[in-house]
Motif scaffolding. Sequence first.
Motif, PDB file in Angstrom:
ATOM      1  N   UNK A  52       0.850  -1.186   0.000  1.00  0.00           N
ATOM      2  CA  UNK A  52       0.000   0.000   0.000  1.00  0.00           C
ATOM      3  C   UNK A  52       0.889   1.239   0.000  1.00  0.00           C
ATOM      4  N   UNK A  53       0.364   2.336  -0.544  1.00  0.00           N
ATOM      5  CA  UNK A  53       1.098   3.585  -0.539  1.00  0.00           C
ATOM      6  C   UNK A  53       2.083   3.692  -1.690  1.00  0.00           C
ATOM      7  N   UNK A  54       2.546   4.904  -1.939  1.00  0.00           N
ATOM      8  CA  UNK A  54       3.471   5.168  -3.038  1.00  0.00           C
ATOM      9  C   UNK A  54       4.825   4.518  -2.779  1.00  0.00           C
ATOM     10  N   UNK A  55       5.512   4.188  -3.866  1.00  0.00           N
ATOM     11  CA  UNK A  55       6.860   3.631  -3.758  1.00  0.00           C
ATOM     12  C   UNK A  55       7.630   3.951  -5.029  1.00  0.00           C
ATOM     13  N   UNK A  56       8.949   3.816  -4.947  1.00  0.00           N
ATOM     14  CA  UNK A  56       9.832   3.942  -6.104  1.00  0.00           C
ATOM     15  C   UNK A  56      10.866   2.839  -6.031  1.00  0.00           C
ATOM     16  N   UNK A  57      11.171   2.247  -7.170  1.00  0.00           N
ATOM     17  CA  UNK A  57      12.216   1.236  -7.241  1.00  0.00           C
ATOM     18  C   UNK A  57      13.551   1.906  -7.517  1.00  0.00           C
ATOM     19  N   UNK A  58      14.598   1.319  -6.978  1.00  0.00           N
ATOM     20  CA  UNK A  58      15.933   1.786  -7.320  1.00  0.00           C
ATOM     21  C   UNK A  58      16.274   1.311  -8.728  1.00  0.00           C
ATOM     22  N   UNK A  59      17.293   1.879  -9.319  1.00  0.00           N
ATOM     23  CA  UNK A  59      17.703   1.467 -10.664  1.00  0.00           C
ATOM     24  C   UNK A  59      18.105  -0.002 -10.673  1.00  0.00           C
ATOM     25  N   UNK A  60      18.769  -0.435  -9.616  1.00  0.00           N
ATOM     26  CA  UNK A  60      19.167  -1.844  -9.532  1.00  0.00           C
ATOM     27  C   UNK A  60      17.954  -2.750  -9.427  1.00  0.00           C
ATOM     28  N   UNK A  61      16.952  -2.349  -8.643  1.00  0.00           N
ATOM     29  CA  UNK A  61      15.736  -3.143  -8.541  1.00  0.00           C
ATOM     30  C   UNK A  61      15.026  -3.237  -9.881  1.00  0.00           C
TER      31      UNK A  61
END
Length: 229
Positions: free
Chosen positions: A94-103
């Motif tokens: 739930x909620x906003x998220x951002x992936x890292x470039x590696x992810x």
Amino acid sequence: MRPMLALAVAALLALAWLSPARTTLADANRQDAPGAVHTANLIYGSNKTSVCFSDEFLVQIQKETNIHTHPRFTPVKMDTPELFDYPFAVMTGEGAFSLSEEQRNYLKDYLELGGFVVASAGCSSEPWNNSLQREIKQMFPEHQTTVLTADHPVFHTVYDIESSLYKRGENKLPELHGLEIDGRIALVWSPDGLNDTANAGPSCCCCGGNEVKSARAINVNLLAYALTY
């Protein structure tokens, strides 16, 4: 080459799991049964992961098919080589998220090499859904997710699902979006909850949104689809 080899082996084993001549259900229920499918609960973003996505469908699929499964998810960080040891993974929250470039790089490779992800917004979280769509566009700018129609195999691998009761009372075909890569659905996203919270434990509930009531049957179908297509 290790990730490709791991997924190729998983695909070959899947054909054997679905064959008529396999060990008994009692054997399959052993957590150390040879060839048992292990599934991943992804850890992503800034340590975000699911705590309420029920794993009951892993036991249910053993009752309905000859697929052997380990009955519990394994927590797996998205940006580690261990991701490629699992043919099937859930990504929820739930909620906003951002992936890292590696992810992003790991997840993109995983999907392109044959891995399968079920993505589901807990409580129909709009910020989570928006974040997922943004990440998919960033990883696969040439692809778009499309709504899966009633005749798609994901609705007919084990159970024939023509409609599902929703928390808000609707009875309709579950809304599932598929990301197709090289003619294969590699990711299925539900903007509503596939968490099956009624079986996820006493501390879990659908606090809002429009949870799909037949989530367990849908997840059984999705796992069977991932292992056979």
